[in-house]
Design a protein around this motif. Structure first.
Motif, PDB file in Angstrom:
ATOM      1  N   LEU A 221       0.959  -1.269   0.230  1.00  0.00           N
ATOM      2  CA  LEU A 221      -0.131  -0.023   0.029  1.00  0.00           C
ATOM      3  C   LEU A 221       1.203   1.321   0.259  1.00  0.00           C
ATOM      4  CD1 LEU A 221      -2.734  -0.726   2.598  1.00  0.00           C
ATOM      5  CD2 LEU A 221      -2.967  -1.078   0.298  1.00  0.00           C
ATOM      6  N   SER A 222       0.611   2.083  -1.063  1.00  0.00           N
ATOM      7  CA  SER A 222       1.554   3.276  -1.014  1.00  0.00           C
ATOM      8  C   SER A 222       0.698   4.528  -0.823  1.00  0.00           C
ATOM      9  CB  SER A 222       2.143   3.581  -2.447  1.00  0.00           C
ATOM     10  OG  SER A 222       3.050   2.634  -2.862  1.00  0.00           O
ATOM     11  N   THR A 223       1.207   5.522  -0.088  1.00  0.00           N
ATOM     12  CA  THR A 223       0.568   6.863   0.126  1.00  0.00           C
ATOM     13  C   THR A 223       0.540   7.612  -1.056  1.00  0.00           C
ATOM     14  OG1 THR A 223       1.034   6.874   2.520  1.00  0.00           O
ATOM     15  CG2 THR A 223       0.466   9.017   1.279  1.00  0.00           C
ATOM     16  N   LEU A 224      -0.553   7.772  -1.838  1.00  0.00           N
ATOM     17  CA  LEU A 224      -0.514   8.350  -3.135  1.00  0.00           C
ATOM     18  C   LEU A 224      -0.866   9.917  -3.086  1.00  0.00           C
ATOM     19  CD1 LEU A 224      -2.562   5.664  -5.218  1.00  0.00           C
ATOM     20  CD2 LEU A 224      -0.182   5.863  -5.040  1.00  0.00           C
ATOM     21  N   ASP A 225       0.123  10.651  -3.252  1.00  0.00           N
ATOM     22  CA  ASP A 225       0.106  12.102  -3.453  1.00  0.00           C
ATOM     23  C   ASP A 225       1.236  12.459  -4.297  1.00  0.00           C
ATOM     24  OD1 ASP A 225       2.267  12.001  -1.639  1.00  0.00           O
ATOM     25  OD2 ASP A 225       1.155  12.583   0.139  1.00  0.00           O
ATOM     26  N   ASN A 226       1.314  13.952  -4.278  1.00  0.00           N
ATOM     27  CA  ASN A 226       2.332  14.420  -5.211  1.00  0.00           C
ATOM     28  C   ASN A 226       3.836  14.320  -4.762  1.00  0.00           C
ATOM     29  OD1 ASN A 226       2.617  16.411  -2.963  1.00  0.00           O
ATOM     30  ND2 ASN A 226       1.675  17.953  -4.446  1.00  0.00           N
ATOM     31  N   LYS A 227       3.885  13.592  -3.489  1.00  0.00           N
ATOM     32  CA  LYS A 227       5.269  13.458  -3.024  1.00  0.00           C
ATOM     33  C   LYS A 227       5.426  11.780  -3.297  1.00  0.00           C
ATOM     34  CE  LYS A 227       4.647  16.718   0.879  1.00  0.00           C
ATOM     35  NZ  LYS A 227       4.715  16.778   2.439  1.00  0.00           N
TER      36      LYS A 227
ATOM     37  N   ARG B 142       7.188   5.920   2.444  1.00  0.00           N
ATOM     38  CA  ARG B 142       5.848   6.031   3.306  1.00  0.00           C
ATOM     39  C   ARG B 142       4.815   5.030   3.188  1.00  0.00           C
ATOM     40  NH1 ARG B 142       2.964  11.276   1.714  1.00  0.00           N
ATOM     41  NH2 ARG B 142       3.931  10.770  -0.125  1.00  0.00           N
ATOM     42  N   SER B 143       5.297   4.049   2.200  1.00  0.00           N
ATOM     43  CA  SER B 143       4.476   2.813   2.065  1.00  0.00           C
ATOM     44  C   SER B 143       4.578   2.073   3.133  1.00  0.00           C
ATOM     45  CB  SER B 143       5.200   2.038   0.743  1.00  0.00           C
ATOM     46  OG  SER B 143       4.967   3.089  -0.522  1.00  0.00           O
ATOM     47  N   THR B 144       3.326   1.021   3.182  1.00  0.00           N
ATOM     48  CA  THR B 144       3.090   0.195   4.160  1.00  0.00           C
ATOM     49  C   THR B 144       2.698  -1.296   3.504  1.00  0.00           C
ATOM     50  OG1 THR B 144       2.077  -0.343   6.311  1.00  0.00           O
ATOM     51  CG2 THR B 144       0.684   0.858   4.682  1.00  0.00           C
ATOM     52  N   SER B 145       2.091  -2.176   4.267  1.00  0.00           N
ATOM     53  CA  SER B 145       1.840  -3.289   3.741  1.00  0.00           C
ATOM     54  C   SER B 145       0.309  -3.710   4.746  1.00  0.00           C
ATOM     55  CB  SER B 145       2.732  -4.377   3.950  1.00  0.00           C
ATOM     56  OG  SER B 145       3.086  -4.798   5.149  1.00  0.00           O
ATOM     57  N   THR B 146      -0.391  -4.605   3.934  1.00  0.00           N
ATOM     58  CA  THR B 146      -1.728  -5.132   4.723  1.00  0.00           C
ATOM     59  C   THR B 146      -1.535  -6.585   4.370  1.00  0.00           C
ATOM     60  OG1 THR B 146      -3.838  -5.013   4.862  1.00  0.00           O
ATOM     61  CG2 THR B 146      -3.210  -4.906   2.777  1.00  0.00           C
ATOM     62  N   PRO B 147      -1.849  -7.508   5.248  1.00  0.00           N
ATOM     63  CA  PRO B 147      -2.115  -8.945   5.131  1.00  0.00           C
ATOM     64  C   PRO B 147      -3.233  -9.357   4.228  1.00  0.00           C
ATOM     65  CG  PRO B 147      -2.727  -8.496   7.647  1.00  0.00           C
ATOM     66  CD  PRO B 147      -2.262  -7.063   6.829  1.00  0.00           C
TER      67      PRO B 147
END
Length: 368
Positions: A228-234, A274-279
């Motif tokens: 899962l990635s935080t999607l914004d202009n950064k 800033r990405s994370t993960s989910t099971p």
């Protein structure tokens, strides 16, 4: 009915937001430690440069008169290193508690009586936080590099200033910055930015490392892992590419249905990741738990990967109180009134949560 995996995904996005706020608080704490010695550093620089004098300047003498500056620099980074080591271990322990609470809340009780949840112990947390390198170095090694880099910048600024015939005050202002610019124009401002990057990267590295260890400790129920990635202009291009992709829950992290490699993984792919993960929880059929399960439990444990949902969509589904907590009351109101889009006013440095505040949330249960 909302499935287990949909709940997991929503909770993971919300938890990633909270961890970013926690990183903000940790950055502020560490920068405060660094800034606390500014007055003393300025005094020592003035004394050292006056002692050096333009007529007796040599590289060897420069290092001699800067001994007290180097000592102060070493001391402050040693203090930062101690605080950071304690912080990342605490954050790792919190992540274990969070995942345990999340799994217990989201996975139906009828399943948990048949499938035991395992945890990650303190020694494993310490190993992840302190003995695994991130971006090529251990936390302790990064602290040493940051200390040496700031000392070198100070030394080089003095050398240049002496060669150019600058006054003592001019040299010191160039190093420390000016009040009119909030001291952001000094050469040691780079050191503050480097420390901020190190803090954020160390936290994301530790949290994701613990997360992965928890998933693997429960690989009988965690079938796969979704990026899962935080999607914004950064958002970086590598993280945009991997957003919502699925990987196997093992040491290989093999791509599932695509060819994009996991590499270092979310939260560790690059500095400030800033990405994370989910099971992805296995279906009740895969777990061979069909006997004795209610229809609702079977429906929630379908094992399907949830439909794609970006951060803006997730935020739009949250309560007004949660939106206000993340964005602030005024921006939350604007979001609900559709007067501005999320990218127009969202700043992930606008809200600070401490670790203790996050821990308090466990008392009332983990939120999505």
């Amino acid at each position: 009915m909302v499935t287990v995996n949909e709940q997991m995904q929503s909770a993971s996005i919300g938890h990633a937001v909270d961890l970013q706020h926690l990183s903000n608080a940790e950055v502020r704490k560490i920068i405060r430690l660094l800034n606390a010695v500014d007055a003393e550093l300025r005094t020592k620089l003035l004394e050292a440069i006056d002692r050096l004098g333009p007529d007796s300047y040599t590289a060897r003498r420069l290092n001699t008169v800067l001994a007290s500056v180097y000592e102060l620099n070493s001391s402050v980074y040693a203090s930062i290193g101690e605080v950071m080591a304690e912080s990342v271990v605490d954050i790792g322990r919190y992540e274990v508690e969070y995942q345990g609470s999340l799994f217990t809340r989201v996975i139906p009780g009828q399943v948990l009586v048949q499938v035991q949840l395992n945890t990650v112990n303190l020694e494993q947390v310490r190993e992840i936080a302190l003995s695994r390198p991130f971006q090529g170095r251990l936390l302790k090694e990064w602290m040493g590099d940051l200390e040496e880099s700031r000392a070198a910048r100070i030394r080089d600024a003095i050398r240049i200033g002496m060669v150019e015939g600058q006054t003592t005050d001019q040299i010191v202002r160039g190093i420390m910055g000016t009040r009119a610019q909030a001291y952001a124009d000094g050469i040691i401002e780079r050191s503050r930015r480097d420390v901020e990057t190190m803090v954020r990267t160390a936290i994301s590295h530790t949290a994701q490392g613990v997360r992965e260890s928890y998933y693997k400790a429960n690989d009988d129920i965690v079938a796969e892992v979704r990026w899962l990635s935080t999607l914004d202009n950064k958002t970086s291009a590598p993280c945009r590419l991997r957003d919502r992709l699925v990987y196997t829950n093992d040491t290989r992290h093999a791509p599932v249905g695509h060819k994009v490699p996991w590499l270092s993984g979310p939260g560790k792919l690059h500095f400030n990741c800033r990405s994370t993960s989910t099971p992805i929880i296995a279906s009740y059929e895969a777990l061979r738990l069909s006997k004795g399960l209610s229809e609702g439990t079977r429906a929630s444990m379908d094992g399907q990967v949830p439909q794609s949902m970006n951060y803006g969509e997730w935020l739009g589904r949250q309560s007004a109180a949660r939106q206000d907590e993340i964005l602030g009351p005024e921006r939350g109101k604007l979001l609900r009134q559709d007067k501005l889009k999320l990218d127009d006013f969202y700043n992930d440095k606008g809200k600070f949560l401490t670790l203790e505040e996050l821990k308090e949330r466990l008392v009332g249960g983990v939120r999505g």
